[in-house]
Design an enzyme around this catalytic site. Structure first.
Site, PDB file in Angstrom:
ATOM      1  N   HIS A 251       0.867  -1.178   0.000  1.00 54.09           N
ATOM      2  CA  HIS A 251       0.000   0.000   0.000  1.00 54.09           C
ATOM      3  C   HIS A 251       0.904   1.227   0.000  1.00 54.09           C
ATOM      4  O   HIS A 251       1.878   1.271   0.751  1.00 54.09           O
ATOM      5  CB  HIS A 251      -0.887  -0.035   1.252  1.00 54.09           C
ATOM      6  CG  HIS A 251      -2.036   0.921   1.204  1.00 54.09           C
ATOM      7  ND1 HIS A 251      -1.869   2.290   1.232  1.00 54.09           N
ATOM      8  CD2 HIS A 251      -3.372   0.711   1.124  1.00 54.09           C
ATOM      9  CE1 HIS A 251      -3.059   2.864   1.168  1.00 54.09           C
ATOM     10  NE2 HIS A 251      -3.989   1.942   1.094  1.00 54.09           N
ATOM     11  N   ARG A 274      -6.397  10.420  -0.300  1.00 53.51           N
ATOM     12  CA  ARG A 274      -6.037  10.843  -1.652  1.00 53.51           C
ATOM     13  C   ARG A 274      -7.292  10.968  -2.506  1.00 53.51           C
ATOM     14  O   ARG A 274      -7.416  11.874  -3.313  1.00 53.51           O
ATOM     15  CB  ARG A 274      -5.043   9.847  -2.273  1.00 53.51           C
ATOM     16  CG  ARG A 274      -3.630  10.031  -1.741  1.00 53.51           C
ATOM     17  CD  ARG A 274      -2.706   8.896  -2.167  1.00 53.51           C
ATOM     18  NE  ARG A 274      -3.022   7.666  -1.452  1.00 53.51           N
ATOM     19  CZ  ARG A 274      -3.154   6.477  -2.010  1.00 53.51           C
ATOM     20  NH1 ARG A 274      -3.006   6.333  -3.316  1.00 53.51           N
ATOM     21  NH2 ARG A 274      -3.455   5.414  -1.286  1.00 53.51           N
TER      22      ARG A 274
END
Ligand code: FAD
Ligand code: NAG
Ligand code: NAG
Length: 459
Positions: A251, A274
């Site tokens: 990740h 994000r």
């Protein structure tokens, strides 16, 4: 002949193990649940995005035009064709049933439906205002205790109890196991003809990463320290087959804690940070990637930056979207509230230029199309929220080879009688890359299927 049913032994109290336990108790089958920690939940309790499902009541209520074919295609594509089609089809086909069970029997509303990376539609479910892993595990635990109460018993939970060996007869059937009481260091043998292993992945094991994917051995992880792949190793030791063990999901954003930067365990900076508009800057305060690209791509780009790290930058509009989460990160000392002037010092003019350009609506330099929030205000005293992130080992796709009932294969591709592996300990559902939200789903789907298979067998 005794009418007493023999107990099934379930090892591991994450979502997979608890799902199987619930379904067995519901059919009045006694269960002994072994857990090496002193509490329930494993990595499942930390899950922050949600659980996937198609044709669910929440999707229908929001008129989301999703179909099982689309979900299956996304799952196959994300797994780069390496996944086991039978398992993937089962995952998708059982997803509506899984979500309905959590909603109606376990009382999780799961009314919010988000779209994560790699998905063609919104299908990742969670409830409003509470992290999904925590909600599902706490409510399932309560439901299990209530079943034990109405049944007048049937469930024995042994905490601090680590599975250390599996016993097989000369004909290859499961007959028992040994576990270690970690408090008093004593070993105990238990007999059983049905053993369900739900011990999770191996993301915290440097030894197994070294063996299967040595490039990742120095990378920190979001997995708890209990995530050591003991289930995979024990099943292999009695002749079970492991597949795709080199397939490890990285990740891109684990938080680097300013007062504890070297810790191997990292808190996950959720993808949604994000998704709502957060950008990444390297140590020179330059953008370098489409922040909402796939996990493996973004991770690769962060790894090329100096120190293998980046700043995650959010503004007040984004805070408006995920305030409760950002407050939590600030309390944990993972995100700080600052201003453009204070954060970027001598570089602030270049950063302001970059932010204006990023927000201008012109073609994005790195191909980022989705910008839920932009930087409308760009001045020295503009408030921003900043954390430092680095890529982390997050999930292990490989594991024990199983069929759609969770039954374990041996090296000759024959079923080992009485042995099940469900959840992250198994391999094949995700192929080369897991779609966000598919692992909680796999726990419920194969946890249910394994319990049903045990119930159909000769108890
Ligand atoms: C921070 C984070 C966020 C995530 N968010 C999401 C998300 O939003 N959606 C999603 O789908 N997935 C998510 N995932 C992935 C998902 O949470 C896990 O893959 C999934 O929960 C695994 O469940 P499990 O039941 O297989 O194992 P776990 O939940 O890890 O449970 C395994 C249990 O087995 C016990 N155990 C291990 N070895 C032994 C032994 N030898 N003897 C006895 N007990 C043992 C462990 O102590 C543990 O309690 C996330 C993962 C992390 C780390
Ligand atoms: C799924 O993929 C197959 C094979 O690539 C394709 O033929 C089909 O149209 C796709 N279905 C959907 C709903 O996208
Ligand atoms: C289940 O119920 C029995 C009988 O009341 C009890 O002895 C046992 O401790 C209960 N199990 C758990 C895990 O609480």
């Amino acid at each position: 002949m005794s009418s007493q049913k023999a107990p099934v032994i379930v090892v591991g109290s994450g979502l997979a193990g608890l799902t199987a336990t619930y379904k067995l108790l519901q059919s009045k089958t006694p269960v002994i649940l072994l857990e090496k920690l002193d509490k329930f939940g494993g990595n499942s309790i930390k899950a922050s995005s949600g659980i996937n499902g198609v044709l669910t009541s929440s999707q229908l209520a929001q008129s989301i035009p999703d179909t099982p074919e689309l979900f299956l295609n996304d799952t196959i594509k994300s797994g780069k064709g390496l996944g086991d089609l039978v398992l993937q089809q089962r995952l998708v086909d059982d997803s509506q049933r899984a979500i309905t069970w959590l909603q109606e029997e376990i009382k999780c509303p799961l009314n919010v439906v988000n779209r994560l990376g790699g998905h063609s539609e919104r299908r990742t479910h969670r409830s409003d205002g509470i992290p999904p892993g925590f909600e599902i595990i706490s409510k399932l635990q309560k439901a299990i205790m209530a079943l034990n109460e109405t049944n007048g018993g049937g469930l024995e939970v042994k905490f601090d109890s680590k599975l250390i060996s599996i016993d097989k007869s000369s004909e290859g059937k499961i007959i028992g196991l040994n576990y270690l009481n970690m408090k008093d260091n004593t070993e105990t043998y238990l007999q059983t003809s049905n053993l369900i292993i739900a011990t999770g992945g191996f993301g915290f094991s440097k030894q197994l990463l070294q063996k299967y994917n040595p490039d990742l051995v120095s990378m920190p992880t979001t997995n708890g320290a209990q995530t050591l792949g003991e289930g995979q190793e024990l099943i292999e030791s009695i002749g079970g087959k492991l597949i795709n063990m080199d397939q490890v999901q990285v990740h891109p954003t684990g938080f680097i804690k300013q007062d504890d930067p070297e810790n191997n365990w990292k808190f996950l900076a959720a993808e949604s940070l994000r998704g709502i508009g957060g950008i990444l800057l390297n140590e020179k305060f330059e953008r370098f990637v489409n922040e909402v690209g796939t996990r493996d791509f973004v991770s690769g780009e962060v790894m090329k930056q100096k120190g293998k790290k980046a700043y995650l930058v959010l503004n007040q509009d984004m805070y408006g979207e995920l305030g409760f989460q950002i407050e939590f990160y600030m309390k944990m000392n993972l995100i700080k509230k600052t201003t453009i002037g204070e954060m970027f010092g001598d570089s602030k003019e270049e950063v302001k230029k970059l932010l204006v350009e990023y927000s201008s609506g012109q073609a994005d330099q790195f191909g980022r199309a989705h910008k839920q929030h932009i930087f409308k205000q760009v001045a020295d005293d503009t408030v921003i929220y900043v954390g430092e992130i680095t890529p982390v080992v997050h999930f292990t796709m490989g594991g024990v080879k199983i069929n759609e009932h969770g039954q374990v294969y041996n090296l000759e591709d024959k079923i080992i009688d009485g042995l099940y592996a469900i959840g992250e300990v198994s391999g094949g559902v995700h192929g080369a890359n897991r779609l966000g939200g598919n692992s909680l789903l796999e726990c419920v789907v194969f946890g249910s299927r394994a319990a049903e298979s045990v119930l159909q067998g000769k108890l």
